[in-house]
Scaffold this active site. Structure first.
Site, PDB file in Angstrom:
ATOM      1  N   HIS A 140       0.737  -1.120  -0.172  1.00 47.57           N
ATOM      2  CA  HIS A 140      -0.076  -0.129   0.056  1.00 47.57           C
ATOM      3  C   HIS A 140       0.875   1.147  -0.154  1.00 47.57           C
ATOM      4  O   HIS A 140       0.501   2.080  -0.740  1.00 47.57           O
ATOM      5  CB  HIS A 140      -0.979  -0.025   1.195  1.00 47.57           C
ATOM      6  N   ASP A 162      -3.225  -2.870  -5.502  1.00 50.44           N
ATOM      7  CA  ASP A 162      -2.114  -3.872  -5.000  1.00 50.44           C
ATOM      8  C   ASP A 162      -1.127  -4.045  -6.047  1.00 50.44           C
ATOM      9  O   ASP A 162      -0.021  -4.460  -6.079  1.00 50.44           O
ATOM     10  CB  ASP A 162      -2.671  -5.200  -4.431  1.00 50.44           C
ATOM     11  N   HIS A 174      -0.909 -11.151  -5.111  1.00 53.55           N
ATOM     12  CA  HIS A 174       0.533 -10.852  -5.071  1.00 53.55           C
ATOM     13  C   HIS A 174       1.547 -11.709  -5.707  1.00 53.55           C
ATOM     14  O   HIS A 174       2.498 -11.405  -6.455  1.00 53.55           O
ATOM     15  CB  HIS A 174       0.912 -10.865  -3.568  1.00 53.55           C
TER      16      HIS A 174
END
Length: 278
Positions: free
Chosen positions: A75, A235, A258
């Site tokens: 973030h 993200d 991710h």
């Protein structure tokens, strides 16, 4: 993508709790000189924000080197990338970047309050030579050569409050501060309960995540009708910041996370990118 490199005019301070570990942390983000890049400083040791320092991707991106680790970096790195802050030192006391309100907005606000300054040399973005993609099951991430960058995501959940969502962020057209930075991390009520029972997500509460389900539908009013997919794009932007240079490409993530983001980034560096000199 013609612009000068940027850093902060003054330090920015953030205090809070780690989402996953639940410990308190203090993050001080400092200006850095030209061509310095971004790095975390942990206990006097420097940890560059780059792909070869990634040591974990389960539910967040974790950087590490030996005994030094910093979790949930995505973030704050998205906030830096979104504002074009290329050179920063992120001094942290704790093992995890504070979750704040679950979005990148508090970091953006702190950076803007500290001030953004241009430096004396241009950025050197990465451009693609060819399309690249990574697949795993029904998940996909693809990067395409493009003159104007774009970052987009598509998701699908069976929960009726989410369903199928798609969002595309175009840095040359869209305002990062208003359209992407406020999107919060999200989870489903039964999933959150299971994590808490396993001793995970120890810093989670209704103030730092959008929880979907339960008696009231949402833990708080969504900031956007499609807030979950916007957070997925946030993200993506944060993970791609580990390329160390702005990426001049169109990147699409379909039901990805991710791990796939970072696998694609590694493939970009290995197989299909060159530095564009401006």
């Amino acid at each position: 993508m013609n612009r000068l490199q940027r850093t902060l005019a003054a330090p920015a301070l953030f205090r809070g709790t780690g989402l996953h570990g639940g410990g308190s942390s203090i993050l001080t983000v400092l200006p850095a000189p030209l061509d310095h890049g971004r790095l975390f400083r942990v206990g006097g040791r420097d940890l560059p924000c780059r792909l070869d320092r990634v040591v974990g991707t389960e539910r967040c991106t974790v950087l590490g080197d030996g005994e030094v680790r910093v979790a949930t970096v995505e973030h704050v790195l998205a906030a830096a990338a979104g504002l074009g802050l290329d050179n920063l030192v992120l001094e942290i006391q704790g093992e995890e970047v504070p979750i704040m309100d679950g979005s990148a907005l508090p970091f953006v606000q702190g950076f803007l309050q500290a001030g953004v300054v241009e430096q004396s040399a241009p950025i050197r973005p990465l451009s693609l030579d060819q399309p690249l993609f990574i697949t795993r099951g029904d998940s996909l991430v693809v990067a395409l050569p493009a003159e104007n960058p774009a970052f987009e995501a598509a998701i699908h959940f069976t929960h009726p409050l989410v369903g199928a969502q798609h969002f595309c962020f175009r840095p040359d057209q869209d305002e990062f501060v208003s359209s992407l930075a406020p999107a919060r991390t999200f989870g489903f009520w039964d999933e959150v309960q299971a994590l808490l029972e396993r001793g995970l997500a120890r810093g989670a509460d209704f103030a730092n995540a959008l929880v979907i389900g339960g008696e009231d539908g949402f833990s708080s009013a969504p900031r956007f009708p499609d807030e979950p997919v916007r957070h997925k794009v946030l993200d993506l932007v944060g993970d791609l910041a580990l390329l160390e240079r702005p990426l001049q490409a169109r990147v699409l993530a379909v039901r990805a996370g991710h791990r796939l983001h970072l696998e694609l980034a590694g493939k970009i560096l290995k197989e299909g990118a060159h530095v564009r000199m401006l």
